[in-house]
Design a protein around this motif. Sequence first.
Motif, short mmCIF file in Angstrom:
data_model
loop_
_atom_site.label_atom_id
_atom_site.label_comp_id
_atom_site.label_asym_id
_atom_site.label_seq_id
_atom_site.Cartn_x
_atom_site.Cartn_y
_atom_site.Cartn_z
N TRP A 125 0.88 -1.16 -0.17
CA TRP A 125 0.23 -0.01 0.15
C TRP A 125 0.82 1.23 0.02
O TRP A 125 0.61 2.13 -0.58
CB TRP A 125 -0.86 -0.01 1.19
CG TRP A 125 -1.68 1.42 1.41
CD1 TRP A 125 -1.23 2.39 1.86
CD2 TRP A 125 -3.07 1.57 0.85
NE1 TRP A 125 -2.12 3.32 1.80
CE2 TRP A 125 -3.42 2.80 1.22
CE3 TRP A 125 -4.10 0.89 0.27
CZ2 TRP A 125 -4.49 3.38 0.84
CZ3 TRP A 125 -5.34 1.28 -0.18
CH2 TRP A 125 -5.46 2.65 0.14
N LEU A 157 -11.26 5.45 -3.47
CA LEU A 157 -11.53 3.97 -3.90
C LEU A 157 -12.92 3.43 -3.79
O LEU A 157 -12.83 2.22 -4.33
CB LEU A 157 -10.36 3.33 -3.02
CG LEU A 157 -9.08 3.55 -3.16
CD1 LEU A 157 -8.14 2.67 -1.91
CD2 LEU A 157 -8.39 3.36 -4.47
N PRO A 160 -15.65 -0.01 0.72
CA PRO A 160 -15.22 -1.55 0.71
C PRO A 160 -16.58 -2.21 0.79
O PRO A 160 -17.47 -2.02 1.30
CB PRO A 160 -14.51 -1.54 1.83
CG PRO A 160 -14.73 -0.45 2.88
CD PRO A 160 -14.99 0.63 2.34
N SER A 164 -15.69 -7.40 2.51
CA SER A 164 -14.25 -7.16 2.99
C SER A 164 -14.65 -6.31 4.60
O SER A 164 -13.68 -6.57 5.41
CB SER A 164 -13.79 -5.96 2.26
OG SER A 164 -13.31 -6.40 1.00
N GLU A 204 -3.66 0.37 -9.37
CA GLU A 204 -5.04 -0.19 -8.85
C GLU A 204 -4.46 -1.46 -8.23
O GLU A 204 -5.28 -1.68 -6.70
CB GLU A 204 -5.70 -0.39 -10.05
CG GLU A 204 -7.23 -0.66 -9.53
CD GLU A 204 -8.39 -0.82 -10.98
OE1 GLU A 204 -9.44 -0.69 -10.42
OE2 GLU A 204 -7.89 -1.24 -11.88
N ARG A 205 -3.75 -2.41 -8.56
CA ARG A 205 -3.31 -3.59 -7.78
C ARG A 205 -2.91 -3.19 -6.54
O ARG A 205 -2.63 -3.96 -5.68
CB ARG A 205 -2.48 -4.33 -8.64
CG ARG A 205 -3.08 -4.87 -9.89
CD ARG A 205 -2.17 -5.77 -10.94
NE ARG A 205 -1.91 -6.79 -10.27
CZ ARG A 205 -0.71 -7.66 -10.41
NH1 ARG A 205 0.08 -7.31 -11.30
NH2 ARG A 205 -0.68 -8.89 -9.87
N ALA A 208 -5.18 -1.47 -3.38
CA ALA A 208 -6.66 -2.14 -3.09
C ALA A 208 -6.82 -2.07 -1.75
O ALA A 208 -5.98 -2.16 -1.05
CB ALA A 208 -6.38 -3.76 -3.52
N ASP A 210 -8.85 -3.62 0.19
CA ASP A 210 -8.77 -4.97 1.15
C ASP A 210 -7.24 -5.50 0.88
O ASP A 210 -6.85 -5.84 -0.24
CB ASP A 210 -9.81 -5.92 0.53
CG ASP A 210 -9.96 -7.13 1.42
OD1 ASP A 210 -8.72 -7.67 1.93
OD2 ASP A 210 -10.95 -7.48 1.80
N ASP A 213 -6.60 -8.34 -1.62
CA ASP A 213 -6.62 -7.96 -3.10
C ASP A 213 -5.35 -7.28 -3.63
O ASP A 213 -5.19 -7.10 -4.62
CB ASP A 213 -7.78 -7.19 -3.34
CG ASP A 213 -9.05 -7.68 -2.96
OD1 ASP A 213 -9.11 -9.26 -3.32
OD2 ASP A 213 -10.03 -7.16 -2.57
N ARG A 214 -4.30 -7.03 -2.71
CA ARG A 214 -3.04 -6.16 -3.16
C ARG A 214 -2.28 -7.24 -3.93
O ARG A 214 -2.10 -8.46 -3.35
CB ARG A 214 -2.32 -5.54 -2.24
CG ARG A 214 -3.20 -4.29 -1.81
CD ARG A 214 -2.63 -3.63 -0.42
NE ARG A 214 -3.57 -2.98 0.47
CZ ARG A 214 -3.64 -2.77 1.61
NH1 ARG A 214 -2.68 -3.43 2.44
NH2 ARG A 214 -4.63 -2.45 2.17
#
Length: 303
Positions: A125, A157, A160, A164, A204-205, A208, A210, A213-214
Amino acid sequence: MLLMSKDTRIKHIMLPPSRREFRDIYVVFELMESDLHQVIKGNDDLTAEHHQFFLYQLLRGLKYVHAGYELCSQLCICDFGLARVSFNDAPTAIFWTDYVATRWYCAPELCGSFFSKYTPTIDIWSVGCIFAQMLLGKPLFPGKNVVHQLDLMTDFLGTPPPESISRIRNEKARRYLSSMRKNQPVPLSHKFTKADPLALRLLERLLAFDPKDRASAEDALSDPYFSGLSNSEREPSTQPISKLEFDFERKKLTKDDVRELIYQEILEYHPQMLEEYKRGGDQLSFMYPRLASIFIEHILFKQ
């Protein structure tokens, strides 16, 4: 005591003047001409290639750190003051801080104390926030406090999804996120109007909400954004360091305990004195060579 370090490898360690008077530690690193913040702030002419290379080097370093808790990269990563070792069987006694001084780069789960234990994705992150700042020229989430920080994240973003939120153990954080107004994510192309679409897909990856999801550092390095630059055979990797190396993390240590452990580590570089120490001897004083004293004075007071 003086530690001289370059590229994370200790080159020379000197004994303190006296074991019983051992109080201070000086860490001397190679002088870096700038840091990434100043590079971004002071250069309006950074190109897409600069952004790609900086991010690539940062992820290479993190790949190595996450694999074996060590470091190797052309771009220097420093300041591990609040770093923690992560073992799956780590006891609950280990303190997992939710305090992060640089809040603007803080993962959502740290801001909201979502979980009792964190994963390497909190670093991912932070890398995403740094990458966004490179592309944007300014911080993406400049929160004034923790609540404002979470608001900025969810405004951009999106809120959530319920699945999540349901995984969050902290009841207050779960209740707060559930009560927030429902936001849809802002398309990255609306915020980063001049950025390469491949860069935005990778961003975007990394960002994330959550953590599951990264992308990992290794996965991110294989992203199409690094096509022509990434080469897994050249990227540093290693086996995890033995848990025994971090056994001290599992214990409650006093200041004197830490001082003694550091002193023992120093003696590893002074074999004769280490043997004396193992025999129960206690070298009460150690005189620095004159040349070393001059060098220390130069390093500490002249530069």
